[in-house]
Write a protein that holds these residues in place. Structure first.
Motif: not given
Length: 625
Positions: A157-171
């Motif tokens: 969720t924090r990665a999505l808020q930062r716009g880091d979609l790739a990292q969010a998908r991995r988590w």
């Protein structure tokens, strides 16, 4: 509560409290307070959760349960964080971690998780992510798969808020993998991960991928017996259906989700907002407007808690802007005028400081004088309260001279004195009986009858309570006296059932006397004094009268239908319920306790003293002291 069935959880807690009885153990009281706090927190009543957490913490501290105290400090940190009090949240969290270190244990995953949330709220993203990783590793060592999934989902969720979609998908892929390894309790995490992955696909306009994630989640719900899709999954599924131009399916899904939520659930605003978009897509503009208004009303209620903080921030910004503008204006002044102004400012500041110091010194002198007077008054009130107490040595000597078995209990039901005959009946020494609740020495079937007999003493009704001794299979009777003496002591005479009816009741000490004259006026003065003492206590301490009864140890507190009550004390707050044989010394001791222990203002202290003098006037005139 883990399945968000909060009304059922509330009923279960009420049932557990009733089953615990009138004298639950410390562990039971701790668990009840802890679970009530968690229930209040889960239902978004954060301010109500904190008192329960603090109550559980006090129980854990008094029983030496450092593990329980550490848990409650951790829970309090979460609540303070939700209320925007980061400073207090950090203080409670650090105390929790210090307690665990003192026990030789490492911080738990929950400790690291809460620490990460606080630093994330403070904008310290890198430090927050490091703490999230520490939390994940701690949960991994403990093999807490559900908590591992929760941490990874929060990080995504924090990665999505930062716009880091790739990292969010991995988590999120990690969350799905962990959920598939666990049991049914991980189903909500798995469905929320599907919802987040669908959200990622919709952000990238990949409707096919979003449909794949939603269908996989829907198939999982259908294959699981009794599993309900969480709100996040329903919202993303409805969002996808709107993008696919199937508004009717979205409306059905959202209405089902809304019907399943309790009326006070925090997610109702999000569902109403999504329902408004679905109704607009379906062409129902009136319905969309109603749903939007409902969402706004719910959001407005939640925003009320943050309004004060926002207002304070705005005022602080205005003050800073004003200070900057004034500083720039002063910089444009000439050197001469600036020096003159500086000199004038120094002189004014020096004079002001001198005046302030003088005023503070005088105020300090007044405080010292008032403190000295207050200490004298406190000492006097404590001396007066002590004068109303029973002389223990004289009482024990008097009891030992009797041929029958006699015990004396205080207002809380604990034995304060007993003679050797009474100790022999209970197969104990006199020293072992003192400080023990008398009712615990009776068989289970006789205890309710004894408690009821004590409550009827205020009306002058004396009832004998019979019980059977198991050791010799004989029947004995407990006969309480219908008067109290000193600090609310009650005389209890124990005799065999046959001899009990023939022997006279226990002799009362010579200090007990009846109020003969001006009874109605005396009763009214006692009621006014009791009301004034309770009001002063509640205003000065913020605590209720039950706390006054428990802390003063003057009035008996009992549990009735799962609630704490002070029935005897409540009867002195109304003339309509006033007892026939009033224990006026207990009323005076209550007033003395409030005067000695509470930080009263001058007006409240003078009013309470006036009512004390009024009661003492009756007792002096009628020779009752």
């Amino acid at each position: 509560m883990k399945r968000a069935r909060y009304p059922a959880a509330k009923r279960a807690l009420e049932c557990a409290a009733r089953s615990a009885g009138r004298m639950p153990t410390a562990n039971v009281r701790y668990d009840l307070a802890r679970l009530r706090g968690i229930l209040a927190y889960r239902t978004e009543r954060i301010d109500r959760a904190l008192p329960f957490y603090e109550c559980a913490a006090q129980i854990a501290r008094s029983s030496g349960d450092r593990e329980g105290l550490a848990k409650m400090r951790n829970n309090s940190a979460i609540a303070w964080h939700r209320l925007g009090q980061s400073g207090r949240a950090l203080a409670h969290l650090r105390e929790s971690m210090r307690l665990r270190e003192a026990m030789g244990r490492e911080p738990t995953g929950a400790n690291w998780m809460n620490l990460a949330d606080i630093h994330d709220a403070l904008g310290e993203t890198d430090r927050a992510m490091a703490y999230y990783e520490s939390s994940f590793r701690a949960y991994a060592r403990a093999r807490e798969i559900a908590d591992m999934a929760h941490v990874r989902q929060t990080m995504a969720t924090r990665a999505l808020q930062r716009g880091d979609l790739a990292q969010a998908r991995r988590w999120l892929d990690d969350v799905v993998s962990l959920a598939k390894r666990g049991d049914a309790t991980l189903a909500p995490f798995r469905l929320r991960a599907y919802a987040a992955l669908a959200d990622l696909a919709l952000r990238e306009d990949d409707l096919a991928a979003a449909r794949r994630w939603i269908d996989e989640g829907q198939a999982f719900v259908s294959a699981s017996d009794g599993l309900r899709a969480p709100v996040d999954f329903s919202l993303q599924a409805a969002r996808l259906e709107i993008r696919e131009r199937d508004a009717d399916a979205a409306l059905r899904r959202l209405n089902d989700a809304l019907a399943a939520l309790p009326s006070d659930d925090a997610d109702r605003a999000r569902v109403f907002d999504a329902l408004s978009h679905a109704q607009q897509a379906a062409g129902d503009l009136d319905g969309a407007l109603r749903s939007a208004r409902a969402a706004q009303e719910l959001d407005r209620a939640r925003d009320a808690m943050r309004r004060n903080a926002q207002t304070a921030a705005i005022r602080q910004g205005v003050a800073i802007d004003r200070a900057v503008a004034e500083a720039r204006a002063r910089e444009r002044l000439g050197d001469r005028r600036l020096r003159a102004f500086a000199i004038l400012a120094v002189v004014v500041a020096a004079l002001t400081a001198a005046a302030i110091l003088r005023a503070r010194w005088r105020a300090r002198l007044r405080e010292v004088e008032q403190h000295a007077r207050h200490q004298e008054e406190v000492a006097r009130y404590r001396r007066l309260a002590d004068e109303l107490r029973v002389d223990r040595a004289v009482l024990e000597a008097s009891l030992d001279s009797r041929d029958d078995a006699v015990c004396v209990i205080d207002g809380c039901g604990q034995i304060v004195a007993a003679n050797r005959r009474a100790a022999a009946l209970f197969d104990a020494e006199v020293a072992d009986l003192v400080g023990v609740a008398f009712v615990e020495r009776l068989p289970e079937d006789a205890r309710p009858t004894f408690v009821a007999a004590l409550e009827r003493l205020d009306d002058g009704i004396v009832e004998r309570v019979a019980y059977r001794r198991e050791c010799d299979d004989t029947t004995w009777c407990v006969e309480p006296s219908d008067r109290r003496y000193g600090d609310g002591a009650i005389f209890l005479r124990l005799a065999p059932a046959v001899a009990n009816s023939a022997q006279p009741p226990a002799v009362d000490p010579p200090e007990a006397r009846h109020v003969r004259d001006s009874r109605e006026g005396f009763h009214a003065a006692l009621v006014e004094l009791m009301l004034s003492a309770v009001d002063a206590w509640e205003r000065s301490t913020g605590l209720n009268r039950l706390e006054l009864a428990e802390r003063s140890r003057i009035w008996r507190v009992s549990i009735d239908d799962g609630r704490l009550r002070a029935r005897t004390m409540d009867r002195y707050l109304s003339l309509s319920k006033f007892p026939q044989n009033p224990h006026w010394r207990d009323v005076l001791r209550t007033a003395y306790y409030v005067l000695a222990q509470c930080p009263l203002d001058e007006h409240a202290r003078a009013e309470l003293q006036r009512r004390v003098e009024a009661v003492l006037g009756y007792t002096r005139r009628d020779a009752m002291v």
